[in-house]
Design an enzyme around this catalytic site. Structure first.
Site, PDB file in Angstrom:
ATOM      1  N   HIS A  83       0.847  -1.180   0.000  1.00  0.00           N
ATOM      2  CA  HIS A  83       0.000   0.000   0.000  1.00  0.00           C
ATOM      3  C   HIS A  83       0.880   1.226   0.000  1.00  0.00           C
ATOM      4  O   HIS A  83       1.995   1.205   0.543  1.00  0.00           O
ATOM      5  CB  HIS A  83      -0.917   0.001   1.238  1.00  0.00           C
ATOM      6  CG  HIS A  83      -2.027   0.996   1.169  1.00  0.00           C
ATOM      7  ND1 HIS A  83      -1.855   2.315   1.518  1.00  0.00           N
ATOM      8  CD2 HIS A  83      -3.322   0.878   0.783  1.00  0.00           C
ATOM      9  CE1 HIS A  83      -3.000   2.962   1.362  1.00  0.00           C
ATOM     10  NE2 HIS A  83      -3.904   2.124   0.919  1.00  0.00           N
ATOM     11  N   ASP A  88      -8.006  -4.518  -0.298  1.00  0.00           N
ATOM     12  CA  ASP A  88      -8.518  -5.031  -1.570  1.00  0.00           C
ATOM     13  C   ASP A  88      -8.349  -6.540  -1.712  1.00  0.00           C
ATOM     14  O   ASP A  88      -8.977  -7.148  -2.577  1.00  0.00           O
ATOM     15  CB  ASP A  88      -7.798  -4.341  -2.740  1.00  0.00           C
ATOM     16  CG  ASP A  88      -7.957  -2.839  -2.696  1.00  0.00           C
ATOM     17  OD1 ASP A  88      -9.108  -2.382  -2.603  1.00  0.00           O
ATOM     18  OD2 ASP A  88      -6.948  -2.123  -2.739  1.00  0.00           O
TER      19      ASP A  88
END
Length: 427
Positions: free
Chosen positions: A305, A362
């Site tokens: 991320h 996700d």
């Protein structure tokens, strides 16, 4: 730390104030630097630049911390309703019972769309991407709700905020219904925010729709986990658009457009497609080897991320939710088995540990949404639905900030210097 930062340019010295927030790194105030020194700072992607002050969301990427107004995201996802989180982001504190009831009542009474907007949908092709439809419809709201576009009026700003939060589930559900040729389903005011959305999406006029509490709870968590995430690309887009004085509906439409990008809101769809490509757990070593190979274009989606250099706190809640949903639906999904195994292998692999590549939100969300019945092109639309709350809160905060100015990033110019025009017959 000293309250001043010193900068030497050639034989000249300059001092900049150092500002401290309630948490996170201090920042060097360079607002006067160009006027004093005649230089800009260079920061592609603004990864080291604080563009605003905000009291809404705090992220500590190294520790894997996400706080909304000080409250840890896992506590909110497990214990609160989406309406509580929406109120919290907008107003700064969790609501008391009477405040929550009033806020919920207000949002519920704004869920219907102007009837003319149903004909607006019919201007799109049936195979239009839901995000294309949402960009258009949300932008068009300013043509229907003239009584809430004056950003200088706090009351109109709040009405616009309530309308956007309330109408986004209706807009998203109608985009889905239009794509499959089913009639639009109107909101039902006795249902929860998430329950109402599920009914508008999967219900049909021919028979009653019963909201499954497990699925409703899963959607509640997903909406809360995606409600806000500090100054990400789409939130920064909303702020930049609003800095010009644009109406709130146009600003949120701009945020939706930015979120549509595969590097932002489309990441859960990419992660699900990757898991489907791997197919089964025994093929994982092959794909991990490919991910490590610099010559191979394959990348493991759902890991790493921009901000988190630790386990994404939202991913833990998503993993639990995925198991609950698949168990409730009686689905034995090899994709989830692959996801579980891939996560365990990656968490122990030196390559992933060294690069701090941990599962993000996700990684599991696509598995959940697919199991519930959403097509992959609806994933980003659901993200936009949930993130509207954060966008609206950030928009309100910016409008109220006396230090904010119209956004105007500067550049490092690398093109030609001045040259004289030459007529075409002499070139």
């Amino acid at each position: 730390m000293a309250d001043k930062a010193s900068l030497t340019i050639g034989d000249r010295n300059f001092e900049c104030d150092i500002l401290s927030g309630s948490a996170g790194p201090d920042v060097i105030d360079i607002r006067k630097l160009y006027g004093q020194a005649g230089v800009f700072t260079y920061d592609p992607g603004f990864t080291s630049t604080a563009a605003c002050q905000s009291a809404i969301t705090y992220i500590d990427g190294d520790e894997g911390v996400l706080l909304h107004r000080g409250y840890p995201i896992d506590q909110l996802a497990e214990q609160s309703t989406f309406m509580e989180v929406a109120y919290l982001l907008l107003n700064g504190d969790l609501p008391k019972q009477d405040e929550l009831e009033k806020f919920t009542y207000t949002i519920t009474r704004h869920t219907m769309l102007h009837e003319q907007l149903s004909t607006f949908y019919r201007g799109f092709r049936r195979d239009a991407h839901p995000m294309a439809i949402m960009c258009g419809v949300v932008g068009a709201l300013s043509a229907f709700y003239h009584d809430s576009t004056d950003i200088t009026d706090p009351k109109q700003r709040m009405i616009a905020s309530h309308r956007l939060i309330a109408k986004m589930p209706t807009i998203a559900a109608m985009a889905y219904k239009y794509s499959i040729g089913q009639p639009f389903v109107y909101p039902q005011n006795d249902l929860s925010y998430t329950g109402n959305f599920l009914r508008m999406t999967f219900g049909v006029p021919a028979e009653p729709y019963e909201v499954d509490p497990v699925i409703e709870n899963a959607m509640r968590r997903i909406f809360i986990l995606h409600a806000d995430h500090e100054q990400n690309a789409s939130t920064s887009t909303v702020r930049l658009a609003s800095s010009s004085g644009a109406n709130p509906f146009a600003c949120i439409a701009a945020g939706i457009a930015c979120l549509w990008g595969p590097a932002h809101g489309g990441a859960n769809e990419a992660a699900l497609n990757m898991l489907r490509e791997i197919g089964r757990p025994e093929r994982i070593p092959e794909y991990i080897a490919r991910a490590k190979d610099k010559e191979d274009p394959f990348r493991l989606m759902g890991f790493g991320h921009r901000v988190y250099k630790n386990y994404d706190p939202r991913a833990k809640v998503m993993q639990k939710t995925a198991e609950e949903v698949l168990d409730r639906l009686g689905i034995s999904d090899p994709v989830l088995d692959t996801a579980r195994e891939l996560e365990q292998i990656a968490l122990k692999d030196d390559y992933f540990i060294e690069k701090k590549l941990y599962p993000n939100v996700d990684f599991y969300s696509g598995v959940i949404l697919s199991a519930i019945g959403f097509p992959t092109d609806m994933f980003t639309a659901l993200f936009a639905l949930a993130r509207t709350v954060g966008w609206v809160a950030q928009w309100n905060e910016m409008i109220s900030d006396p230090d904010q100015k119209i956004g105007r990033p500067r550049q490092l110019y690398t093109g030609p210097t001045q040259r004289d025009y030459v007529p075409v017959d002499q070139r």
